[in-house]
Design a protein around this motif. Sequence first.
Motif, PDB file in Angstrom:
ATOM      1  N   ALA A 133       0.830  -1.203   0.000  1.00  0.00           N
ATOM      2  CA  ALA A 133       0.000   0.000   0.000  1.00  0.00           C
ATOM      3  C   ALA A 133       0.870   1.260   0.000  1.00  0.00           C
ATOM      4  CB  ALA A 133      -0.935  -0.003   1.204  1.00  0.00           C
ATOM      5  N   GLU A 134       1.976   1.232   0.749  1.00  0.00           N
ATOM      6  CA  GLU A 134       2.904   2.376   0.758  1.00  0.00           C
ATOM      7  C   GLU A 134       3.505   2.581  -0.625  1.00  0.00           C
ATOM      8  OE1 GLU A 134       5.909   1.986   3.755  1.00  0.00           O
ATOM      9  OE2 GLU A 134       4.432   1.972   5.380  1.00  0.00           O
ATOM     10  N   PHE A 135       3.915   1.496  -1.269  1.00  0.00           N
ATOM     11  CA  PHE A 135       4.467   1.591  -2.620  1.00  0.00           C
ATOM     12  C   PHE A 135       3.444   2.226  -3.551  1.00  0.00           C
ATOM     13  CE2 PHE A 135       7.947  -1.967  -2.785  1.00  0.00           C
ATOM     14  CZ  PHE A 135       8.617  -1.360  -1.742  1.00  0.00           C
ATOM     15  N   LYS A 136       2.208   1.754  -3.480  1.00  0.00           N
ATOM     16  CA  LYS A 136       1.152   2.269  -4.351  1.00  0.00           C
ATOM     17  C   LYS A 136       0.897   3.749  -4.085  1.00  0.00           C
ATOM     18  CE  LYS A 136      -3.471   1.208  -5.998  1.00  0.00           C
ATOM     19  NZ  LYS A 136      -4.615   0.304  -5.925  1.00  0.00           N
ATOM     20  N   ALA A 137       0.848   4.126  -2.805  1.00  0.00           N
ATOM     21  CA  ALA A 137       0.598   5.521  -2.438  1.00  0.00           C
ATOM     22  C   ALA A 137       1.719   6.446  -2.924  1.00  0.00           C
ATOM     23  CB  ALA A 137       0.445   5.650  -0.929  1.00  0.00           C
ATOM     24  N   LYS A 138       2.933   5.929  -2.964  1.00  0.00           N
ATOM     25  CA  LYS A 138       4.090   6.719  -3.402  1.00  0.00           C
ATOM     26  C   LYS A 138       4.342   6.601  -4.904  1.00  0.00           C
ATOM     27  CE  LYS A 138       6.516   6.198   1.002  1.00  0.00           C
ATOM     28  NZ  LYS A 138       7.658   5.567   1.681  1.00  0.00           N
ATOM     29  N   GLY A 139       3.578   5.739  -5.571  1.00  0.00           N
ATOM     30  CA  GLY A 139       3.801   5.521  -7.002  1.00  0.00           C
ATOM     31  C   GLY A 139       5.116   4.802  -7.265  1.00  0.00           C
ATOM     32  N   LEU A 140       5.510   3.937  -6.349  1.00  0.00           N
ATOM     33  CA  LEU A 140       6.783   3.233  -6.417  1.00  0.00           C
ATOM     34  C   LEU A 140       6.553   1.787  -6.823  1.00  0.00           C
ATOM     35  CD1 LEU A 140       9.823   3.601  -5.682  1.00  0.00           C
ATOM     36  CD2 LEU A 140       9.226   2.898  -3.368  1.00  0.00           C
ATOM     37  N   THR A 141       7.333   1.302  -7.772  1.00  0.00           N
ATOM     38  CA  THR A 141       7.213  -0.097  -8.183  1.00  0.00           C
ATOM     39  C   THR A 141       8.177  -0.954  -7.372  1.00  0.00           C
ATOM     40  OG1 THR A 141       8.913   0.046  -9.893  1.00  0.00           O
ATOM     41  CG2 THR A 141       6.628   0.573 -10.548  1.00  0.00           C
ATOM     42  N   VAL A 142       7.865  -2.232  -7.312  1.00  0.00           N
ATOM     43  CA  VAL A 142       8.757  -3.179  -6.636  1.00  0.00           C
ATOM     44  C   VAL A 142      10.112  -3.180  -7.330  1.00  0.00           C
ATOM     45  CG1 VAL A 142       9.136  -5.634  -6.142  1.00  0.00           C
ATOM     46  CG2 VAL A 142       6.891  -4.621  -5.756  1.00  0.00           C
ATOM     47  N   THR A 143      10.110  -3.149  -8.647  1.00  0.00           N
ATOM     48  CA  THR A 143      11.363  -3.146  -9.410  1.00  0.00           C
ATOM     49  C   THR A 143      12.215  -1.939  -9.070  1.00  0.00           C
ATOM     50  OG1 THR A 143      10.356  -4.396 -11.215  1.00  0.00           O
ATOM     51  CG2 THR A 143      12.352  -3.154 -11.739  1.00  0.00           C
ATOM     52  N   LYS A 144      11.620  -0.767  -9.031  1.00  0.00           N
ATOM     53  CA  LYS A 144      12.365   0.460  -8.713  1.00  0.00           C
ATOM     54  C   LYS A 144      12.938   0.387  -7.305  1.00  0.00           C
ATOM     55  CE  LYS A 144      13.260   5.042  -9.027  1.00  0.00           C
ATOM     56  NZ  LYS A 144      14.656   5.196  -8.670  1.00  0.00           N
ATOM     57  N   TRP A 145      12.100  -0.018  -6.333  1.00  0.00           N
ATOM     58  CA  TRP A 145      12.571  -0.116  -4.948  1.00  0.00           C
ATOM     59  C   TRP A 145      13.717  -1.120  -4.854  1.00  0.00           C
ATOM     60  CZ3 TRP A 145      13.445  -3.716  -1.266  1.00  0.00           C
ATOM     61  CH2 TRP A 145      13.707  -3.251   0.014  1.00  0.00           C
ATOM     62  N   ALA A 146      13.550  -2.272  -5.506  1.00  0.00           N
ATOM     63  CA  ALA A 146      14.565  -3.318  -5.453  1.00  0.00           C
ATOM     64  C   ALA A 146      15.904  -2.817  -6.002  1.00  0.00           C
ATOM     65  CB  ALA A 146      14.096  -4.545  -6.226  1.00  0.00           C
ATOM     66  N   LYS A 147      15.864  -2.208  -7.168  1.00  0.00           N
ATOM     67  CA  LYS A 147      17.104  -1.707  -7.778  1.00  0.00           C
ATOM     68  C   LYS A 147      17.745  -0.606  -6.943  1.00  0.00           C
ATOM     69  CE  LYS A 147      16.068  -3.140 -12.459  1.00  0.00           C
ATOM     70  NZ  LYS A 147      15.804  -2.768 -13.845  1.00  0.00           N
ATOM     71  N   ASP A 148      16.919   0.280  -6.379  1.00  0.00           N
ATOM     72  CA  ASP A 148      17.436   1.363  -5.540  1.00  0.00           C
ATOM     73  C   ASP A 148      18.088   0.839  -4.265  1.00  0.00           C
ATOM     74  OD1 ASP A 148      16.538   3.204  -7.382  1.00  0.00           O
ATOM     75  OD2 ASP A 148      14.826   3.884  -6.179  1.00  0.00           O
ATOM     76  N   ASN A 149      17.666  -0.350  -3.818  1.00  0.00           N
ATOM     77  CA  ASN A 149      18.176  -0.914  -2.571  1.00  0.00           C
ATOM     78  C   ASN A 149      19.111  -2.097  -2.767  1.00  0.00           C
ATOM     79  OD1 ASN A 149      16.718   0.484  -0.141  1.00  0.00           O
ATOM     80  ND2 ASN A 149      15.230   0.346  -1.788  1.00  0.00           N
ATOM     81  N   GLY A 150      19.482  -2.358  -4.027  1.00  0.00           N
ATOM     82  CA  GLY A 150      20.478  -3.382  -4.318  1.00  0.00           C
ATOM     83  C   GLY A 150      19.979  -4.818  -4.254  1.00  0.00           C
ATOM     84  N   PHE A 151      18.689  -5.014  -4.496  1.00  0.00           N
ATOM     85  CA  PHE A 151      18.115  -6.355  -4.470  1.00  0.00           C
ATOM     86  C   PHE A 151      17.563  -6.717  -5.845  1.00  0.00           C
ATOM     87  CE2 PHE A 151      17.299  -4.866  -0.024  1.00  0.00           C
ATOM     88  CZ  PHE A 151      18.166  -5.733   0.613  1.00  0.00           C
ATOM     89  N   GLU A 152      17.402  -8.012  -6.083  1.00  0.00           N
ATOM     90  CA  GLU A 152      16.775  -8.500  -7.308  1.00  0.00           C
ATOM     91  C   GLU A 152      15.261  -8.301  -7.189  1.00  0.00           C
ATOM     92  OE1 GLU A 152      18.011  -9.784 -10.169  1.00  0.00           O
ATOM     93  OE2 GLU A 152      20.008  -9.277  -9.424  1.00  0.00           O
ATOM     94  N   PRO A 153      14.618  -7.715  -8.192  1.00  0.00           N
ATOM     95  CA  PRO A 153      13.169  -7.508  -8.130  1.00  0.00           C
ATOM     96  C   PRO A 153      12.370  -8.786  -7.878  1.00  0.00           C
ATOM     97  CG  PRO A 153      14.100  -6.259  -9.935  1.00  0.00           C
ATOM     98  CD  PRO A 153      15.209  -7.119  -9.395  1.00  0.00           C
ATOM     99  N   THR A 154      12.803  -9.892  -8.469  1.00  0.00           N
ATOM    100  CA  THR A 154      12.096 -11.165  -8.271  1.00  0.00           C
ATOM    101  C   THR A 154      12.140 -11.580  -6.802  1.00  0.00           C
ATOM    102  OG1 THR A 154      12.682 -11.844 -10.508  1.00  0.00           O
ATOM    103  CG2 THR A 154      11.977 -13.583  -8.994  1.00  0.00           C
ATOM    104  N   SER A 155      13.278 -11.399  -6.162  1.00  0.00           N
ATOM    105  CA  SER A 155      13.422 -11.772  -4.752  1.00  0.00           C
ATOM    106  C   SER A 155      12.535 -10.909  -3.866  1.00  0.00           C
ATOM    107  CB  SER A 155      14.883 -11.640  -4.311  1.00  0.00           C
ATOM    108  OG  SER A 155      15.700 -12.506  -5.053  1.00  0.00           O
ATOM    109  N   VAL A 156      12.458  -9.619  -4.168  1.00  0.00           N
ATOM    110  CA  VAL A 156      11.609  -8.715  -3.393  1.00  0.00           C
ATOM    111  C   VAL A 156      10.148  -9.117  -3.559  1.00  0.00           C
ATOM    112  CG1 VAL A 156      10.847  -6.325  -3.080  1.00  0.00           C
ATOM    113  CG2 VAL A 156      13.268  -6.820  -3.511  1.00  0.00           C
ATOM    114  N   SER A 157       9.759  -9.416  -4.773  1.00  0.00           N
ATOM    115  CA  SER A 157       8.399  -9.845  -5.052  1.00  0.00           C
ATOM    116  C   SER A 157       8.064 -11.131  -4.291  1.00  0.00           C
ATOM    117  CB  SER A 157       8.222 -10.056  -6.552  1.00  0.00           C
ATOM    118  OG  SER A 157       6.909 -10.451  -6.842  1.00  0.00           O
ATOM    119  N   GLN A 158       9.001 -12.060  -4.242  1.00  0.00           N
ATOM    120  CA  GLN A 158       8.778 -13.305  -3.515  1.00  0.00           C
ATOM    121  C   GLN A 158       8.560 -13.059  -2.029  1.00  0.00           C
ATOM    122  OE1 GLN A 158      12.240 -15.546  -4.679  1.00  0.00           O
ATOM    123  NE2 GLN A 158      11.197 -16.457  -6.434  1.00  0.00           N
ATOM    124  N   VAL A 159       9.295 -12.130  -1.447  1.00  0.00           N
ATOM    125  CA  VAL A 159       9.117 -11.797  -0.024  1.00  0.00           C
ATOM    126  C   VAL A 159       7.753 -11.140   0.176  1.00  0.00           C
ATOM    127  CG1 VAL A 159       9.943 -10.360   1.881  1.00  0.00           C
ATOM    128  CG2 VAL A 159      11.585 -11.647   0.497  1.00  0.00           C
TER     129      VAL A 159
END
Length: 70
Positions: A15-41
């Motif tokens: 919900a926070e991601f949606k409210a900020k207009g942030l994608t899982v992929t963008k957050w993952a890359k900005d934080n040094g993680f693989e987007p697939t791994s973040v999605s799995q969590v």
Amino acid sequence: MATQQKPKTAEQVKAEFKAKGLTVTKWAKDNGFEPTSVSQVLNGFAKGNYGKAHDIAVALGIKSREPVAA
């Protein structure tokens, strides 16, 4: 003594991601993680108990880095 912040749920993080207009992929890359791994969590396929999944869960605020006293 510092108060420990209550962990968020995956739904709260989404919900926070949606409210900020942030994608899982963008957050993952900005934080040094693989987007697939973040999605799995976030979707419960990786519980985040140890390893990289735990690091992701801590970064997302789903889990505390410090062990919780019983």
